[in-house]
Scaffold this motif. Sequence first.
Motif, PDB file in Angstrom:
ATOM      1  N   GLN A   1      -7.255 -13.442 -13.113  1.00 34.71           N
ATOM      2  CA  GLN A   1      -7.701 -14.341 -12.043  1.00 34.71           C
ATOM      3  C   GLN A   1      -7.874 -15.791 -12.497  1.00 34.71           C
ATOM      4  O   GLN A   1      -7.919 -16.696 -11.663  1.00 34.71           O
ATOM      5  N   LYS A   2      -7.996 -16.036 -13.804  1.00 36.87           N
ATOM      6  CA  LYS A   2      -8.213 -17.398 -14.290  1.00 36.87           C
ATOM      7  C   LYS A   2      -7.554 -17.555 -15.652  1.00 36.87           C
ATOM      8  O   LYS A   2      -7.644 -16.674 -16.507  1.00 36.87           O
ATOM      9  N   VAL A   3      -6.903 -18.720 -15.848  1.00 40.27           N
ATOM     10  CA  VAL A   3      -6.313 -19.080 -17.139  1.00 40.27           C
ATOM     11  C   VAL A   3      -6.922 -20.412 -17.568  1.00 40.27           C
ATOM     12  O   VAL A   3      -6.854 -21.406 -16.829  1.00 40.27           O
ATOM     13  N   ALA A   4      -7.542 -20.426 -18.744  1.00 36.10           N
ATOM     14  CA  ALA A   4      -8.124 -21.654 -19.295  1.00 36.10           C
ATOM     15  C   ALA A   4      -7.185 -22.200 -20.361  1.00 36.10           C
ATOM     16  O   ALA A   4      -6.851 -21.490 -21.316  1.00 36.10           O
ATOM     17  N   ILE A   5      -6.754 -23.441 -20.205  1.00 29.82           N
ATOM     18  CA  ILE A   5      -5.801 -24.058 -21.126  1.00 29.82           C
ATOM     19  C   ILE A   5      -6.453 -25.270 -21.783  1.00 29.82           C
ATOM     20  O   ILE A   5      -6.904 -26.190 -21.084  1.00 29.82           O
ATOM     21  N   TYR A   6      -6.482 -25.285 -23.105  1.00 27.36           N
ATOM     22  CA  TYR A   6      -7.007 -26.412 -23.872  1.00 27.36           C
ATOM     23  C   TYR A   6      -5.839 -27.352 -24.165  1.00 27.36           C
ATOM     24  O   TYR A   6      -5.009 -27.065 -25.018  1.00 27.36           O
ATOM     25  N   LYS A   7      -5.788 -28.463 -23.454  1.00 26.10           N
ATOM     26  CA  LYS A   7      -4.608 -29.333 -23.480  1.00 26.10           C
ATOM     27  C   LYS A   7      -4.866 -30.628 -24.227  1.00 26.10           C
ATOM     28  O   LYS A   7      -5.813 -31.363 -23.922  1.00 26.10           O
TER      29      LYS A   7
ATOM     30  N   ASN B   1       2.197   2.645 -20.155  1.00 31.47           N
ATOM     31  CA  ASN B   1       2.467   3.569 -19.055  1.00 31.47           C
ATOM     32  C   ASN B   1       1.654   3.249 -17.798  1.00 31.47           C
ATOM     33  O   ASN B   1       1.571   4.080 -16.901  1.00 31.47           O
ATOM     34  N   LEU B   2       1.062   2.067 -17.760  1.00 35.90           N
ATOM     35  CA  LEU B   2       0.242   1.671 -16.625  1.00 35.90           C
ATOM     36  C   LEU B   2       0.769   0.369 -16.040  1.00 35.90           C
ATOM     37  O   LEU B   2       1.618  -0.291 -16.638  1.00 35.90           O
ATOM     38  N   ASN B   3       0.281   0.019 -14.864  1.00 24.65           N
ATOM     39  CA  ASN B   3       0.847  -1.123 -14.144  1.00 24.65           C
ATOM     40  C   ASN B   3       0.263  -2.471 -14.544  1.00 24.65           C
ATOM     41  O   ASN B   3       0.955  -3.482 -14.487  1.00 24.65           O
ATOM     42  N   ASN B   4      -1.015  -2.497 -14.922  1.00 22.68           N
ATOM     43  CA  ASN B   4      -1.660  -3.776 -15.175  1.00 22.68           C
ATOM     44  C   ASN B   4      -2.912  -3.564 -16.019  1.00 22.68           C
ATOM     45  O   ASN B   4      -3.258  -2.447 -16.396  1.00 22.68           O
TER      46      ASN B   4
ATOM     47  N   MET C   1       3.362 -13.876 -14.827  1.00 23.58           N
ATOM     48  CA  MET C   1       3.128 -12.590 -15.484  1.00 23.58           C
ATOM     49  C   MET C   1       1.638 -12.290 -15.549  1.00 23.58           C
ATOM     50  O   MET C   1       1.200 -11.150 -15.336  1.00 23.58           O
ATOM     51  N   PHE C   2       0.832 -13.303 -15.846  1.00 25.22           N
ATOM     52  CA  PHE C   2      -0.616 -13.093 -15.868  1.00 25.22           C
ATOM     53  C   PHE C   2      -1.107 -12.603 -14.505  1.00 25.22           C
ATOM     54  O   PHE C   2      -1.970 -11.724 -14.422  1.00 25.22           O
ATOM     55  N   LYS C   3      -0.579 -13.180 -13.433  1.00 25.13           N
ATOM     56  CA  LYS C   3      -0.973 -12.744 -12.099  1.00 25.13           C
ATOM     57  C   LYS C   3      -0.622 -11.279 -11.869  1.00 25.13           C
ATOM     58  O   LYS C   3      -1.422 -10.503 -11.331  1.00 25.13           O
ATOM     59  N   ILE C   4       0.578 -10.883 -12.287  1.00 27.17           N
ATOM     60  CA  ILE C   4       1.007  -9.493 -12.130  1.00 27.17           C
ATOM     61  C   ILE C   4       0.081  -8.556 -12.899  1.00 27.17           C
ATOM     62  O   ILE C   4      -0.245  -7.456 -12.433  1.00 27.17           O
TER      63      ILE C   4
END
Length: 300
Positions: A127-133, A215-218, A120-123
């Motif tokens: 461009q980047k996802v930072a995950i604190y694991k 009402n918008l795509n992204n 979903m983030f890509k859609i």
Amino acid sequence: MIRTIAIVHRSENAEYQCLLCCNGTEVSVSATLNIHSDHFGFDYGTADIICQIPEVCPTPEHVAITSKSPKENGSLQYIHAFQPVRNQQKQEVFRYEFTVCISTMFDYENVLLLVQAMEMFKILGVQKVAIYKTNCSNVIQKVLDYYISQDFVELIPWSVSSYINVSRGWRKWKSLGELHYFGQIAALNDCLYRYMYKSHYVALQDLDEFILPLNLNNWTELLPELERKHGQESKCHACHPSSHHTKMAVMPEASAKIAITPEPSAILNIIPESTACEGVIPESSATMNTISVARVMSVT
């Protein structure tokens, strides 16, 4: 000045010192402490440790923080680690248009939700996802490794629970521990400034929340519309979850839930002389919490 994001015991009366490295020499300066208001009553909380930059060290390369006084020879005791000073040069071109920060992943094992969120983030144009694991299942790690190999995810080890008895919730009376929700506030602040010169926009959210334009795509189409409607000087945009069951947020109705912070580098008005290291905030700064931007300060 240099602003370090830290986790401190709120009742401890400590005096901090900064040790700055400048061209092979070490300079010690006093530091001030500012504890964030969003500690939810827990013993430990996120704080800023602020070091003024002396004239004899205008461009420090590294900094270390200690709560001990200098020795007679001028050196500091119990220096655990020096951190490189980051964000010294304001960037005009960003590597990413949108970055999403996901804080405090622990005991995570929902493969379907993770894949759904990444796609979903890509859609939406991320461009980047930072995950604190902190930790996750072996299957989740395989999924994360796949997205890391695509240069879509950055995994940031978050080992706060090895040093502090963390809470698994945000209500102190309901969740035992000394620090709110695995140190989520510190992680959110770190992520914002980690990407302030890498990403045009930074979004702070959970894996089970989606910010969807009405009402918008992204997001690429959404942000210019928000700037047209609210002005390009808007410091941030926020939204409420539209449903407590689906936890799906709809823009551009703005209110309390953190959504997107536009252009941190420009909006926070970083002056060229300001310095910061990873986990360190320049003089112009924002204080982030779980539901809002608590404070934005600018230098004129």
